[in-house]
Enzyme design. Sequence first.
Site, short mmCIF file in Angstrom:
data_model
loop_
_atom_site.label_atom_id
_atom_site.label_comp_id
_atom_site.label_asym_id
_atom_site.label_seq_id
_atom_site.Cartn_x
_atom_site.Cartn_y
_atom_site.Cartn_z
CE LYS A 78 -50.73 145.97 21.61
NZ LYS A 78 -51.92 145.66 20.88
CB THR A 121 -50.74 147.78 36.74
OG1 THR A 121 -51.37 147.45 35.51
CG2 THR A 121 -51.45 148.96 37.39
CB THR A 141 -52.69 139.12 37.55
OG1 THR A 141 -52.34 138.05 36.65
CG2 THR A 141 -51.91 138.94 38.81
CB ILE A 142 -56.16 135.16 35.57
CG1 ILE A 142 -55.24 135.29 34.36
CG2 ILE A 142 -57.47 135.86 35.36
CD1 ILE A 142 -55.75 134.53 33.13
CG ASP A 143 -50.93 135.61 34.81
OD1 ASP A 143 -51.84 134.98 34.26
OD2 ASP A 143 -50.25 136.48 34.24
CG MET A 185 -53.95 132.36 29.39
SD MET A 185 -54.91 133.89 29.43
CE MET A 185 -55.01 134.27 27.69
N GLY A 186 -51.09 132.02 32.37
CA GLY A 186 -50.29 132.18 33.58
C GLY A 186 -48.93 132.82 33.37
NE ARG A 187 -46.53 137.72 30.51
CZ ARG A 187 -46.52 137.69 29.17
NH1 ARG A 187 -47.60 137.34 28.51
NH2 ARG A 187 -45.45 138.02 28.50
CD GLU A 238 -49.78 131.98 28.81
OE1 GLU A 238 -50.43 132.07 27.76
OE2 GLU A 238 -49.72 132.91 29.64
#
Length: 367
Positions: A78, A121, A141-143, A185-187, A238
């Site tokens: 944030k 970032t 990132t894990i994604d 996850m993964g957006r 997701e």
Amino acid sequence: MTSKNVKRIGILTGGGDCPGLNAVIRGVTKPALDYGLKVFGILDGFEGLVEGRAQELYNKDVSGILSTGGTILGSSNKGDPFHWPIIINDKVEIVDKSKDAIRNYEAWNLDVLIAIGGDGTMHICNQLSNMGMNIVGVPKTIDNDLEATDQTFGHDSAVFVVSEALDRLHTTASSHHRVMVIEVMGRYAGWIALNGGLAGGADIILLPEMPFDWEEVYDRVLQRNMMGKRFSLVCVAEGAKPMDGELVKRAIDIKRTDPIQLGGIGELVANNISKNTGLETRYTVLGHLQRGGSPTPFDRILSTKFGVYAIEIALKKKFGRMVALRGSEIKSVPISEAIERQKLVKRTDQGVTAAKAVGVSFGTKDL
Ligand code: F6P
């Protein structure tokens, strides 16, 4: 800000945490201290840069952290200086605090900022770099959704967790003759679902990149049942969505640069399978288990190489660049290039074709 020699380094971890962050911090700090440089750890990502919170790092701070999860510096998703939430009259308003970030960077007399983070970032880094800040980015990132690097660190650790979870769900699925759905996850990218599903032997993998057909999903679990395989494992990203439906959102938080919090598709898939096939179905949301804990050996090695390379290019004043894995070598690419495109799963990717060849369904007729 590029003329003098690099003597003082700032380092921060931005966005969600992920396994390997500490290994990068160690990979940057140890050689930097050996070169006689001073290293300042900025606390809680860009929040600390805007608010002026940092502490000097010494060898003792980075010793013994190679295998630990999370980040010793703290992180936040944030704290985007260009999208800074403040409360005015009980309402959240978004303001630009980038000048505060620059002011603190200058007040600390930093020669370069090493920013470890994902897509969000790197976008912030690009904007700060355009304002004249010397930056080197390290992709986490894990994604695994950054196009410029063959792999981000953290992804392998997340895939390991998914694979292990699927192995565990497999035993209950086969013992109870159930359909077990796992939401990962993964957006908006399907890499965790694809690679985790492949590693854990999922029968159906549902990806954001390939909207699925409900009938195909029902047919596949029923077909398996008819063939005597009385259970199925379904790995759902997701961000997956049905052809005729929408993304399933858990919450909206305007304080974040991307306000959408995904979640809930696993439950929907499980409920619909149960209703439309009559098969007993359960779902598990793997959530933050994928992001926490110790990095895999692959991620420890990649993070260390990234960290060490980041300090090398910082010393050469190759600013505005992000370190990247290309083949088996670590290189660097302009941050502006790195954020041009998201890396998404393509139908022609070998992971997809290999999965198809071993009988995995992606819930679409045309694959
Ligand atoms: O980007 C990493 C990630 O773990 C995504 O896969 C996921 O959608 C998101 O972060 C979750 O964010 P948060 O921890 O803020 O809920």
